[in-house]
Design an enzyme around this catalytic site. Structure first.
Site, PDB file in Angstrom:
ATOM      1  N   LYS A   6     -48.387   2.273 -73.372  1.00 53.56           N
ATOM      2  CA  LYS A   6     -48.232   3.461 -73.463  1.00 53.56           C
ATOM      3  C   LYS A   6     -47.819   4.033 -72.301  1.00 53.56           C
ATOM      4  O   LYS A   6     -47.502   5.234 -71.918  1.00 53.56           O
ATOM      5  CB  LYS A   6     -49.456   4.076 -74.214  1.00 53.56           C
ATOM      6  CG  LYS A   6     -49.934   3.726 -75.517  1.00 53.56           C
ATOM      7  CD  LYS A   6     -51.381   4.066 -75.833  1.00 53.56           C
ATOM      8  CE  LYS A   6     -51.821   3.448 -77.299  1.00 53.56           C
ATOM      9  NZ  LYS A   6     -53.377   3.520 -77.341  1.00 53.56           N
ATOM     10  N   GLY A   7     -48.184   3.364 -71.112  1.00 50.68           N
ATOM     11  CA  GLY A   7     -48.207   3.556 -69.840  1.00 50.68           C
ATOM     12  C   GLY A   7     -46.790   4.388 -69.404  1.00 50.68           C
ATOM     13  O   GLY A   7     -46.784   5.242 -68.601  1.00 50.68           O
ATOM     14  N   GLU A  41     -40.289   0.945 -66.275  1.00 55.16           N
ATOM     15  CA  GLU A  41     -41.953   0.616 -66.318  1.00 55.16           C
ATOM     16  C   GLU A  41     -42.765   1.600 -65.549  1.00 55.16           C
ATOM     17  O   GLU A  41     -42.221   2.094 -64.436  1.00 55.16           O
ATOM     18  CB  GLU A  41     -42.183  -0.795 -65.628  1.00 55.16           C
ATOM     19  CG  GLU A  41     -42.235  -1.838 -66.725  1.00 55.16           C
ATOM     20  CD  GLU A  41     -43.629  -1.913 -67.495  1.00 55.16           C
ATOM     21  OE1 GLU A  41     -44.560  -1.022 -67.207  1.00 55.16           O
ATOM     22  OE2 GLU A  41     -43.941  -2.879 -68.160  1.00 55.16           O
ATOM     23  N   ASP A  42     -43.917   1.658 -65.806  1.00 58.30           N
ATOM     24  CA  ASP A  42     -44.747   2.747 -65.009  1.00 58.30           C
ATOM     25  C   ASP A  42     -45.389   1.851 -63.714  1.00 58.30           C
ATOM     26  O   ASP A  42     -45.123   2.547 -62.656  1.00 58.30           O
ATOM     27  CB  ASP A  42     -46.238   3.087 -65.823  1.00 58.30           C
ATOM     28  CG  ASP A  42     -46.884   1.929 -66.461  1.00 58.30           C
ATOM     29  OD1 ASP A  42     -46.435   0.658 -66.281  1.00 58.30           O
ATOM     30  OD2 ASP A  42     -47.959   2.153 -66.882  1.00 58.30           O
ATOM     31  N   ASP A  48     -47.171  -4.619 -61.089  1.00 58.16           N
ATOM     32  CA  ASP A  48     -48.500  -5.197 -60.458  1.00 58.16           C
ATOM     33  C   ASP A  48     -48.241  -6.971 -60.180  1.00 58.16           C
ATOM     34  O   ASP A  48     -47.789  -7.293 -59.154  1.00 58.16           O
ATOM     35  CB  ASP A  48     -49.722  -4.966 -61.148  1.00 58.16           C
ATOM     36  CG  ASP A  48     -50.967  -5.012 -60.208  1.00 58.16           C
ATOM     37  OD1 ASP A  48     -50.909  -5.364 -59.140  1.00 58.16           O
ATOM     38  OD2 ASP A  48     -51.954  -5.112 -60.938  1.00 58.16           O
ATOM     39  N   LYS A  82     -46.513  -2.514 -56.724  1.00 57.86           N
ATOM     40  CA  LYS A  82     -47.787  -2.972 -56.055  1.00 57.86           C
ATOM     41  C   LYS A  82     -47.449  -4.292 -55.625  1.00 57.86           C
ATOM     42  O   LYS A  82     -47.841  -5.236 -56.356  1.00 57.86           O
ATOM     43  CB  LYS A  82     -48.893  -2.538 -56.943  1.00 57.86           C
ATOM     44  CG  LYS A  82     -49.254  -1.032 -57.499  1.00 57.86           C
ATOM     45  CD  LYS A  82     -50.825  -0.717 -57.464  1.00 57.86           C
ATOM     46  CE  LYS A  82     -51.255  -1.700 -58.627  1.00 57.86           C
ATOM     47  NZ  LYS A  82     -52.671  -1.244 -59.092  1.00 57.86           N
ATOM     48  N   PHE A 119     -56.421   0.858 -57.665  1.00 56.27           N
ATOM     49  CA  PHE A 119     -56.295   1.074 -58.853  1.00 56.27           C
ATOM     50  C   PHE A 119     -55.928   2.450 -59.097  1.00 56.27           C
ATOM     51  O   PHE A 119     -56.710   3.398 -58.542  1.00 56.27           O
ATOM     52  CB  PHE A 119     -57.469   0.694 -59.800  1.00 56.27           C
ATOM     53  CG  PHE A 119     -57.435   0.683 -61.210  1.00 56.27           C
ATOM     54  CD1 PHE A 119     -56.857  -0.657 -61.758  1.00 56.27           C
ATOM     55  CD2 PHE A 119     -57.363   1.806 -62.221  1.00 56.27           C
ATOM     56  CE1 PHE A 119     -56.601  -0.505 -63.418  1.00 56.27           C
ATOM     57  CE2 PHE A 119     -57.187   1.916 -63.439  1.00 56.27           C
ATOM     58  CZ  PHE A 119     -56.775   0.730 -63.860  1.00 56.27           C
ATOM     59  N   ASP A 145     -53.391   4.648 -66.863  1.00 55.24           N
ATOM     60  CA  ASP A 145     -54.867   4.714 -67.393  1.00 55.24           C
ATOM     61  C   ASP A 145     -55.957   3.899 -66.917  1.00 55.24           C
ATOM     62  O   ASP A 145     -55.730   2.738 -66.245  1.00 55.24           O
ATOM     63  CB  ASP A 145     -54.856   4.486 -68.876  1.00 55.24           C
ATOM     64  CG  ASP A 145     -54.731   3.195 -69.302  1.00 55.24           C
ATOM     65  OD1 ASP A 145     -53.954   2.540 -68.982  1.00 55.24           O
ATOM     66  OD2 ASP A 145     -55.682   2.679 -70.271  1.00 55.24           O
ATOM     67  N   ARG A 178     -54.336   9.333 -68.490  1.00 54.45           N
ATOM     68  CA  ARG A 178     -52.917   9.230 -68.460  1.00 54.45           C
ATOM     69  C   ARG A 178     -52.432  10.435 -68.481  1.00 54.45           C
ATOM     70  O   ARG A 178     -51.161  10.801 -67.843  1.00 54.45           O
ATOM     71  CB  ARG A 178     -52.465   8.611 -69.966  1.00 54.45           C
ATOM     72  CG  ARG A 178     -52.824   7.274 -70.061  1.00 54.45           C
ATOM     73  CD  ARG A 178     -52.027   7.006 -71.506  1.00 54.45           C
ATOM     74  NE  ARG A 178     -52.484   5.502 -72.010  1.00 54.45           N
ATOM     75  CZ  ARG A 178     -52.383   4.140 -71.637  1.00 54.45           C
ATOM     76  NH1 ARG A 178     -51.557   4.115 -70.589  1.00 54.45           N
ATOM     77  NH2 ARG A 178     -52.861   3.397 -72.081  1.00 54.45           N
TER      78      ARG A 178
HETATM   79  P1  IMP Z   1     -48.759  -6.607 -64.431  1.00 57.64           P
HETATM   80  O1  IMP Z   1     -49.913  -7.017 -63.701  1.00 57.64           O
HETATM   81  O2  IMP Z   1     -47.692  -6.543 -63.598  1.00 57.64           O
HETATM   82  O3  IMP Z   1     -48.414  -7.280 -65.652  1.00 57.64           O
HETATM   83  O4  IMP Z   1     -49.116  -5.358 -64.809  1.00 57.64           O
HETATM   84  C1  IMP Z   1     -49.778  -4.970 -66.078  1.00 57.64           C
HETATM   85  C2  IMP Z   1     -50.103  -3.787 -66.708  1.00 57.64           C
HETATM   86  O5  IMP Z   1     -51.339  -3.526 -65.689  1.00 57.64           O
HETATM   87  C3  IMP Z   1     -49.170  -2.558 -66.171  1.00 57.64           C
HETATM   88  O6  IMP Z   1     -48.125  -2.313 -67.243  1.00 57.64           O
HETATM   89  C4  IMP Z   1     -50.267  -1.573 -66.338  1.00 57.64           C
HETATM   90  O7  IMP Z   1     -50.571  -1.142 -67.766  1.00 57.64           O
HETATM   91  C5  IMP Z   1     -51.458  -2.199 -65.672  1.00 57.64           C
HETATM   92  N1  IMP Z   1     -51.747  -1.824 -64.565  1.00 57.64           N
HETATM   93  C6  IMP Z   1     -51.544  -2.667 -63.035  1.00 57.64           C
HETATM   94  N2  IMP Z   1     -51.724  -1.712 -62.053  1.00 57.64           N
HETATM   95  C7  IMP Z   1     -52.343  -0.659 -62.746  1.00 57.64           C
HETATM   96  C8  IMP Z   1     -53.064   0.645 -62.063  1.00 57.64           C
HETATM   97  O8  IMP Z   1     -53.201   0.606 -60.900  1.00 57.64           O
HETATM   98  N3  IMP Z   1     -53.510   1.313 -62.866  1.00 57.64           N
HETATM   99  C9  IMP Z   1     -53.533   1.418 -64.241  1.00 57.64           C
HETATM  100  N4  IMP Z   1     -52.941   0.493 -64.755  1.00 57.64           N
HETATM  101  C10 IMP Z   1     -52.464  -0.468 -64.103  1.00 57.64           C
HETATM  102 MG    MG Z   2     -47.966  -0.561 -68.667  1.00 52.16          MG
END
Ligand code: IMP
Ligand code: MG
Length: 181
Positions: free
Chosen positions: A46-47, A100-101, A104, A132, A153, A160, A166
Protein backbone atom coordinates in the site's frame (compact mmCIF):
# COMPACT_ATOMS: atom_id res chain seq x y z
CA UNK A 1 5.96 23.26 8.83
CA UNK A 2 3.35 20.57 9.27
CA UNK A 3 1.54 20.62 12.55
CA UNK A 4 0.82 16.88 12.67
CA UNK A 5 3.76 15.32 14.43
CA UNK A 6 3.11 12.13 16.44
CA UNK A 7 5.08 11.53 19.66
CA UNK A 8 6.70 8.47 18.06
CA UNK A 9 8.54 10.70 15.56
CA UNK A 10 11.77 12.49 16.31
CA UNK A 11 12.28 14.70 13.25
CA UNK A 12 10.58 15.72 10.02
CA UNK A 13 13.10 15.02 7.25
CA UNK A 14 10.93 15.98 4.26
CA UNK A 15 7.98 18.31 4.73
CA UNK A 16 5.02 18.45 2.38
CA UNK A 17 6.43 21.43 0.43
CA UNK A 18 9.71 19.59 -0.25
CA UNK A 19 7.78 16.48 -1.32
CA UNK A 20 5.49 18.48 -3.59
CA UNK A 21 8.30 20.28 -5.38
CA UNK A 22 10.38 17.13 -5.92
CA UNK A 23 7.34 15.19 -7.18
CA UNK A 24 6.68 18.01 -9.66
CA UNK A 25 10.29 17.77 -10.91
CA UNK A 26 10.05 13.99 -11.31
CA UNK A 27 6.74 14.39 -13.16
CA UNK A 28 8.35 16.86 -15.59
CA UNK A 29 11.28 14.51 -16.26
CA UNK A 30 8.92 11.56 -16.87
CA UNK A 31 6.72 13.70 -19.13
CA UNK A 32 9.79 14.51 -21.25
CA UNK A 33 11.04 10.92 -21.35
CA UNK A 34 7.79 9.04 -22.12
CA UNK A 35 6.09 11.21 -24.73
CA UNK A 36 4.34 9.07 -27.38
CA UNK A 37 4.68 5.85 -25.34
CA UNK A 38 2.04 3.58 -23.78
CA UNK A 39 2.92 4.61 -20.23
CA UNK A 40 1.79 2.41 -17.31
CA UNK A 41 2.52 3.37 -13.75
CA UNK A 42 2.58 0.34 -11.50
CA UNK A 43 2.96 0.45 -7.77
CA UNK A 44 3.14 -1.97 -4.91
CA UNK A 45 0.33 -1.60 -2.38
CA UNK A 46 0.00 0.00 0.00
CA UNK A 47 3.00 2.27 0.57
CA UNK A 48 3.40 3.46 -3.02
CA UNK A 49 -0.20 4.74 -3.33
CA UNK A 50 0.37 8.25 -2.02
CA UNK A 51 3.43 8.94 -4.18
CA UNK A 52 1.75 7.36 -7.21
CA UNK A 53 -1.35 9.53 -6.87
CA UNK A 54 0.68 12.74 -6.72
CA UNK A 55 3.22 11.68 -9.36
CA UNK A 56 0.47 10.71 -11.84
CA UNK A 57 -0.98 14.22 -11.54
CA UNK A 58 2.46 15.74 -12.18
CA UNK A 59 2.84 13.81 -15.47
CA UNK A 60 1.33 15.61 -18.45
CA UNK A 61 0.79 12.52 -20.65
CA UNK A 62 -1.93 9.91 -21.16
CA UNK A 63 -1.20 7.03 -18.77
CA UNK A 64 -2.78 4.09 -16.98
CA UNK A 65 -2.16 2.76 -13.47
CA UNK A 66 -2.13 -0.73 -12.04
CA UNK A 67 -1.35 -2.29 -8.69
CA UNK A 68 0.48 -5.25 -7.23
CA UNK A 69 0.60 -6.41 -3.64
CA UNK A 70 3.36 -8.44 -2.04
CA UNK A 71 3.93 -9.68 1.45
CA UNK A 72 7.38 -10.21 2.84
CA UNK A 73 8.00 -13.37 4.75
CA UNK A 74 11.20 -14.69 6.15
CA UNK A 75 12.48 -18.12 5.25
CA UNK A 76 15.77 -18.87 6.96
CA UNK A 77 17.96 -15.78 7.03
CA UNK A 78 17.14 -14.04 3.77
CA UNK A 79 14.00 -11.97 3.25
CA UNK A 80 11.68 -13.51 0.68
CA UNK A 81 8.78 -11.77 -1.03
CA UNK A 82 5.48 -13.36 -2.10
CA UNK A 83 2.90 -11.98 -4.58
CA UNK A 84 -0.54 -11.50 -2.99
CA UNK A 85 -2.25 -9.42 -5.73
CA UNK A 86 -1.42 -9.63 -9.43
CA UNK A 87 -1.81 -7.00 -12.16
CA UNK A 88 -5.27 -6.39 -13.64
CA UNK A 89 -4.10 -5.34 -17.12
CA UNK A 90 -1.80 -6.84 -19.74
CA UNK A 91 1.48 -4.89 -19.93
CA UNK A 92 2.97 -6.69 -22.97
CA UNK A 93 4.62 -4.07 -25.22
CA UNK A 94 3.91 -1.19 -22.80
CA UNK A 95 6.35 1.27 -21.19
CA UNK A 96 6.15 0.28 -17.55
CA UNK A 97 7.36 2.52 -14.76
CA UNK A 98 7.47 0.81 -11.38
CA UNK A 99 6.69 3.49 -8.79
CA UNK A 100 7.99 2.68 -5.31
CA UNK A 101 7.88 4.50 -1.99
CA UNK A 102 11.29 3.29 -0.81
CA UNK A 103 14.09 1.00 -1.94
CA UNK A 104 15.88 -0.33 1.14
CA UNK A 105 17.51 -3.79 0.76
CA UNK A 106 16.25 -3.83 -2.84
CA UNK A 107 14.77 -7.33 -2.46
CA UNK A 108 11.17 -6.21 -3.03
CA UNK A 109 11.91 -4.19 -6.17
CA UNK A 110 14.16 -6.92 -7.47
CA UNK A 111 11.38 -9.50 -7.08
CA UNK A 112 8.71 -7.22 -8.57
CA UNK A 113 10.96 -6.37 -11.55
CA UNK A 114 11.42 -10.06 -12.31
CA UNK A 115 7.63 -10.57 -12.21
CA UNK A 116 7.02 -7.59 -14.50
CA UNK A 117 9.77 -8.60 -16.92
CA UNK A 118 8.01 -11.95 -17.45
CA UNK A 119 5.03 -10.03 -18.96
CA UNK A 120 7.30 -8.66 -21.74
CA UNK A 121 6.91 -4.89 -21.43
CA UNK A 122 8.68 -2.84 -24.12
CA UNK A 123 10.37 -0.80 -21.42
CA UNK A 124 10.74 -1.27 -17.66
CA UNK A 125 12.14 1.35 -15.29
CA UNK A 126 12.04 2.18 -11.58
CA UNK A 127 10.96 5.47 -10.03
CA UNK A 128 11.38 5.56 -6.24
CA UNK A 129 10.56 8.44 -3.99
CA UNK A 130 13.21 7.40 -1.47
CA UNK A 131 16.46 5.51 -1.83
CA UNK A 132 18.06 4.13 1.36
CA UNK A 133 21.31 2.67 -0.02
CA UNK A 134 22.89 1.74 3.35
CA UNK A 135 21.26 -1.71 3.63
CA UNK A 136 21.17 -2.64 -0.07
CA UNK A 137 21.47 -6.39 -0.74
CA UNK A 138 20.11 -6.64 -4.30
CA UNK A 139 21.51 -4.21 -6.83
CA UNK A 140 18.50 -2.53 -8.49
CA UNK A 141 18.51 -0.08 -11.40
CA UNK A 142 16.83 3.19 -10.34
CA UNK A 143 16.01 5.57 -13.21
CA UNK A 144 14.24 8.25 -11.14
CA UNK A 145 14.90 8.93 -7.46
CA UNK A 146 13.25 11.59 -5.31
CA UNK A 147 15.61 11.67 -2.33
CA UNK A 148 18.54 9.64 -1.00
CA UNK A 149 17.91 9.04 2.69
CA UNK A 150 19.93 7.92 5.72
CA UNK A 151 19.45 4.49 7.28
CA UNK A 152 16.59 5.49 9.58
CA UNK A 153 13.09 4.05 9.88
CA UNK A 154 10.82 6.56 8.14
CA UNK A 155 7.07 7.09 8.28
CA UNK A 156 4.54 9.25 6.47
CA UNK A 157 3.46 9.90 2.86
CA UNK A 158 2.70 6.18 2.45
CA UNK A 159 5.40 4.75 4.71
CA UNK A 160 4.09 2.91 7.74
CA UNK A 161 4.97 1.27 11.02
CA UNK A 162 2.55 -1.64 11.51
CA UNK A 163 -0.01 0.04 9.25
CA UNK A 164 0.08 3.41 11.05
CA UNK A 165 1.34 6.87 10.00
CA UNK A 166 0.88 6.42 6.22
CA UNK A 167 -1.38 9.47 6.08
CA UNK A 168 1.12 11.95 7.55
CA UNK A 169 1.69 14.64 4.91
CA UNK A 170 5.44 14.74 5.58
CA UNK A 171 8.16 12.10 6.02
CA UNK A 172 9.61 11.78 9.51
CA UNK A 173 12.13 9.54 11.22
CA UNK A 174 10.80 7.46 14.10
CA UNK A 175 12.30 7.52 17.56
CA UNK A 176 14.38 4.37 18.15
CA UNK A 177 12.10 3.38 21.05
CA UNK A 178 9.07 3.48 18.71
CA UNK A 179 10.74 1.25 16.10
CA UNK A 180 11.72 -1.32 18.72
CA UNK A 181 8.43 -1.24 20.64
P1 IMP B 1 13.23 -3.58 0.59
O1 IMP B 1 14.06 -3.82 1.82
O2 IMP B 1 13.93 -2.70 -0.40
O3 IMP B 1 12.75 -4.87 0.00
O4 IMP B 1 11.96 -2.78 1.07
C1 IMP B 1 10.86 -3.51 1.47
C2 IMP B 1 9.76 -2.68 2.04
O5 IMP B 1 10.14 -2.35 3.37
C3 IMP B 1 9.44 -1.35 1.39
O6 IMP B 1 8.63 -1.45 0.26
C4 IMP B 1 8.70 -0.72 2.54
O7 IMP B 1 7.38 -1.22 2.58
C5 IMP B 1 9.46 -1.23 3.74
N1 IMP B 1 10.40 -0.22 4.25
C6 IMP B 1 11.73 -0.10 4.02
N2 IMP B 1 12.24 0.96 4.68
C7 IMP B 1 11.18 1.52 5.33
C8 IMP B 1 11.05 2.65 6.19
O8 IMP B 1 12.01 3.39 6.50
N3 IMP B 1 9.80 2.89 6.67
C9 IMP B 1 8.72 2.13 6.36
N4 IMP B 1 8.80 1.06 5.56
C10 IMP B 1 10.03 0.76 5.06
MG1 MG C 1 6.37 -0.78 0.12
Amino acid sequence: MDTRFPDACDRILLDSAALRSRVTELGCAITRDYEGQDLRLITVLKGGLYFLADLARAIDLPLAMDFLAVSPYFAGKGGVVRLTKDLSDDIGGASVLLVEDVVDTGLTVNYVLSLLRAHNPARLDVCTLLDKPARRIADVPISYCGFTMPDRFLVGYGLDLNGQYRNLPSIASLRDEAVLA
